[in-house]
Design an enzyme around this catalytic site. Structure first.
Site, short mmCIF file in Angstrom:
data_model
loop_
_atom_site.label_atom_id
_atom_site.label_comp_id
_atom_site.label_asym_id
_atom_site.label_seq_id
_atom_site.Cartn_x
_atom_site.Cartn_y
_atom_site.Cartn_z
N SER A 222 14.78 -40.01 10.57
CA SER A 222 13.79 -39.94 11.65
C SER A 222 13.08 -41.27 11.85
CB SER A 222 12.74 -38.86 11.36
OG SER A 222 13.39 -37.63 11.24
N HIS B 214 10.79 -30.64 11.06
CA HIS B 214 9.52 -30.51 10.33
C HIS B 214 8.34 -30.60 11.30
CE1 HIS B 214 12.47 -31.84 7.31
NE2 HIS B 214 11.77 -31.08 6.48
N ASP C 185 14.91 -33.68 13.89
CA ASP C 185 13.97 -33.32 12.80
C ASP C 185 13.23 -32.04 13.16
OD1 ASP C 185 11.94 -33.28 10.84
OD2 ASP C 185 11.91 -35.46 10.71
#
Ligand code: B1M
Length: 213
Positions: free
Chosen positions: A151, A100, A98
């Site tokens: 996630s 982000h 991930d």
């Protein structure tokens, strides 16, 4: 457009032109976190909605993320800081797979502004890296962030790996992919220590403060 609409619009359009003067004006009306959680987040939600509809491409979303990051960087010095107090150490990471990191970095700012020592391991952090850092840094808690649906599953795996490595410090988990229910039903049973869900960065701070007592 109102000031609030303009602020949301910078994020949606991925444009920084005029952003700083409007942030300055907003600071005369609202505390910095209200600007982030209000109009800037409204803009990000709209970006997410348009992306879902295929009306934005990844490159455009990336520009929106740059605007959000620039806005947070500008607002950060105006946020309340608790001077002098030295609280616990927290390892922070976006889980494996991930990228982000805007929410995680907001959590870092808020925790460190409030006396916590934060070690931010960055994005796409695999369990092995987290285990190594936990052994070296001996944190009081580990914070995991993740926004993708996959996630949430990665958090379960990470919790299992940490447990197998004998790590049992409290886990603070957050990010749009998670819910309180998923945390208590799926992540917590896989871990030796406490697992706590934070809905946003301020909630994360409240939990960290409670753990620190
Ligand atoms: Co992505 N992305 N993205 N993206 N992106 C989402 C998450 C998505 C929901 C958009 C959508 O489809 N509507 C969707 C996920 C779908 C899913 O899994 N169900 C998605 C997708 C699909 C993708 C890609 C797969 C797209 C692609 O390549 N085809 C790809 C994934 C890459 C990867 O990770 N391997 C991707 C890429 C990107 C960009 C790189 C372009 C960019 C990220 C840039 C960056 O972060 N540096 C991006 C962005 C910006 C988004 C959206 C639009 C906005 C995310 C954001 O920054 N929000 C997002 C849609 C959305 O969320 N509306 C989306 C603002 C931020 C402050 O909020 O991180 O949620 P957030 O943090 C909150 C809380 O969640 C909480 O506190 C914060 C508020 O105070 N929180 C914690 C977060 N972590 C915490 C940790 C804590 C405590 C609280 O304690 C430890």
């Amino acid at each position: 457009m109102t000031l609030e609409e303009r602020l949301a619009n910078y994020v949606v359009e991925g444009s920084k032109e005029g952003l700083i003067p409007d942030l300055e004006e907003a600071l005369t009306k609202y505390p910095p976190l209200e600007i982030i959680n209000g109009p800037l987040m409204t803009g990000m939600e709209e970006v997410g909605r348009l992306f879902n509809l295929n009306e934005l491409i990844v490159a455009e979303v990336l520009q929106s993320a740059e605007v959000m990051k620039a806005a947070v960087a500008h607002l950060e010095p105006f946020m309340e800081k608790q001077e002098g107090s030295r609280k616990g150490k927290i390892l922070l990471a976006t889980v494996k797979g991930d990228v982000h990191d805007i929410g995680k970095n907001l959590v870092e700012i808020i925790l460190s502004n409030n006396g916590f020592h934060v070690v931010n391991l960055g994005i796409k952090v695999p369990p092995e890296q987290l285990i190594k850092a936990a052994r070296e840094e001996r944190p009081d808690a580990i914070g995991l962030s993740g926004l993708l649906v996959k996630s949430a599953q990665q958090m379960v795996i990470t919790a299992q790996d940490l447990r197998a490595a004998g790590i049992d410090v409290p886990l603070l988990v957050g990010g749009a992919a998670l819910t309180r229910k998923f945390t208590s039903n799926r992540i917590a049973p896989e871990y030796q220590g406490l697992v706590l869900f934070a809905k946003d960065a301020m909630d994360g701070l409240d939990i960290a403060n409670r753990l620190n007592k």
